[in-house]
Design an enzyme around this catalytic site. Structure first.
Site, PDB file in Angstrom:
ATOM      1  N   HIS A   1     -23.560   3.586   5.681  1.00  0.00           N
ATOM      2  CA  HIS A   1     -23.128   4.684   6.555  1.00  0.00           C
ATOM      3  C   HIS A   1     -23.235   4.206   8.005  1.00  0.00           C
ATOM      4  O   HIS A   1     -22.297   4.348   8.762  1.00  0.00           O
ATOM      5  CB  HIS A   1     -23.975   5.942   6.321  1.00  0.00           C
ATOM      6  CG  HIS A   1     -23.586   7.110   7.198  1.00  0.00           C
ATOM      7  ND1 HIS A   1     -23.990   8.397   6.992  1.00  0.00           N
ATOM      8  CD2 HIS A   1     -22.831   7.167   8.314  1.00  0.00           C
ATOM      9  CE1 HIS A   1     -23.492   9.200   7.929  1.00  0.00           C
ATOM     10  NE2 HIS A   1     -22.786   8.475   8.746  1.00  0.00           N
TER      11      HIS A   1
ATOM     12  N   HIS B   1     -23.037   4.966  17.769  1.00  0.00           N
ATOM     13  CA  HIS B   1     -24.330   4.283  17.610  1.00  0.00           C
ATOM     14  C   HIS B   1     -24.325   2.836  18.125  1.00  0.00           C
ATOM     15  O   HIS B   1     -25.257   2.408  18.786  1.00  0.00           O
ATOM     16  CB  HIS B   1     -24.738   4.279  16.127  1.00  0.00           C
ATOM     17  CG  HIS B   1     -24.895   5.654  15.543  1.00  0.00           C
ATOM     18  ND1 HIS B   1     -25.973   6.455  15.811  1.00  0.00           N
ATOM     19  CD2 HIS B   1     -24.109   6.370  14.700  1.00  0.00           C
ATOM     20  CE1 HIS B   1     -25.856   7.611  15.152  1.00  0.00           C
ATOM     21  NE2 HIS B   1     -24.730   7.586  14.476  1.00  0.00           N
TER      22      HIS B   1
ATOM     23  N   GLU C   1     -18.707   4.989  14.147  1.00  0.00           N
ATOM     24  CA  GLU C   1     -20.065   4.422  14.089  1.00  0.00           C
ATOM     25  C   GLU C   1     -20.321   3.488  15.273  1.00  0.00           C
ATOM     26  O   GLU C   1     -21.397   3.504  15.865  1.00  0.00           O
ATOM     27  CB  GLU C   1     -20.288   3.698  12.753  1.00  0.00           C
ATOM     28  CG  GLU C   1     -20.336   4.643  11.546  1.00  0.00           C
ATOM     29  CD  GLU C   1     -21.453   5.683  11.623  1.00  0.00           C
ATOM     30  OE1 GLU C   1     -22.588   5.330  11.955  1.00  0.00           O
ATOM     31  OE2 GLU C   1     -21.176   6.866  11.351  1.00  0.00           O
TER      32      GLU C   1
END
Ligand code: 5GP
Ligand code: 5GP
Length: 226
Positions: A62, A120, A116
């Site tokens: 993930h 992040h 992502e």
């Protein structure tokens, strides 16, 4: 006078070092998060297989999420560094296999990876550039083979297991304590959704988690097939 000049220069250099140090240590550790596709798909919301086909029955990545020791985390740290697929073209096949997207509508993964990276990955840019960020996550998945860890302990998809037995199996194989996150299937039963492991800021080794996220499971949880 020259002495005075010199001390100003030294102070400035020291200040620059301090700023660089603070900037490169802008988070405390990573959560490396893997999702169980069976549990993403059997919810009320359901899922869509990637355009490249149904993924294998295995955990998928993930994300690799920078975090602080107090449980909070930075996000969307650098809007001037958008996701650039050309930087990871050599990793694309591995990404499709190990980091498949299951959100609807079906996609090839670029949207998931872009999200992502931007949310992040940009927060760990001082340590890992875009290519290194994705390559590091792929390497961690190899290092932490969760399905193998569970299977070795007799925990296989299609059954129901104690939360403790799942935690123990991963701890035994990985050498570090994981965090297990549950979600609910369409009948409302708690099931194994994601497994978190902690990684040092260079992305090179697993560590004990300084802090665990919050969440709820029952003592016995489903591990659905996919
Ligand atoms: P959820 O609320 O579904 O647990 O999380 C939604 C999203 O918030 C996650 O996919 C992730 O992007 C981010 N997130 C949730 N919890 C954490 C956390 O503890 N650390 C970090 N870095 N991100 C998190
Ligand atoms: P996070 O929860 O990491 O902040 O965000 C996840 C985002 O990626 C959501 O917008 C979600 O729709 C999208 N996404 C795409 N594919 C997947 C997938 O396979 N799993 C999860 N959890 N999110 C996905």
């Amino acid at each position: 006078m020259a002495k005075f000049h010199c001390s100003i220069v030294i102070s400035l250099v020291l200040l620059q070092c301090l700023v660089a140090l603070v900037a490169s240590e802008s988070f405390d550790f990573f959560y490396f998060v893997q999702q169980w596709p069976g549990s993403y798909c059997d919810t009320e919301q359901s899922c869509c297989y990637p355009t490249t086909g149904k993924p294998a029955e295995d955990f998928g990545i993930h994300g690799l999420w920078p975090n602080y020791n107090d449980g909070s985390y930075p996000s969307n740290c650098d809007s001037s560094s958008p996701f650039d697929p050309s930087e990871i073209s050599d990793l694309e096949r591995s990404m499709q296999k190990s980091w498949p997207t299951l959100a609807c509508p079906s996609g090839d993964g670029q949207k998931f990876w872009s999200h992502e990276w931007e949310k992040h990955g940009t927060c760990s840019e001082s340590n890992l550039d875009q290519h290194a960020y994705f390559k590091t996550a792929l390497g961690l998945k190899q290092k932490a083979n969760l399905l193998q860890a569970l299977k070795s302990a007799g925990i296989t998809p299609g059954g129901s297991y104690s939360l403790k037995s799942i935690k123990d199996a991963v701890t035994e194989a990985a050498g570090y304590t994981p965090w297990i996150q549950c979600n609910k299937d369409s009948s409302g039963n708690f099931q194994l959704y994601q497994i978190y492991l902690c990684v040092d800021t260079s992305g090179s080794k697993l560590i004990e988690c300084p802090v665990f996220p919050k969440g709820q499971c029952s003592s016995e949880i489903e591990f659905p097939s996919f």
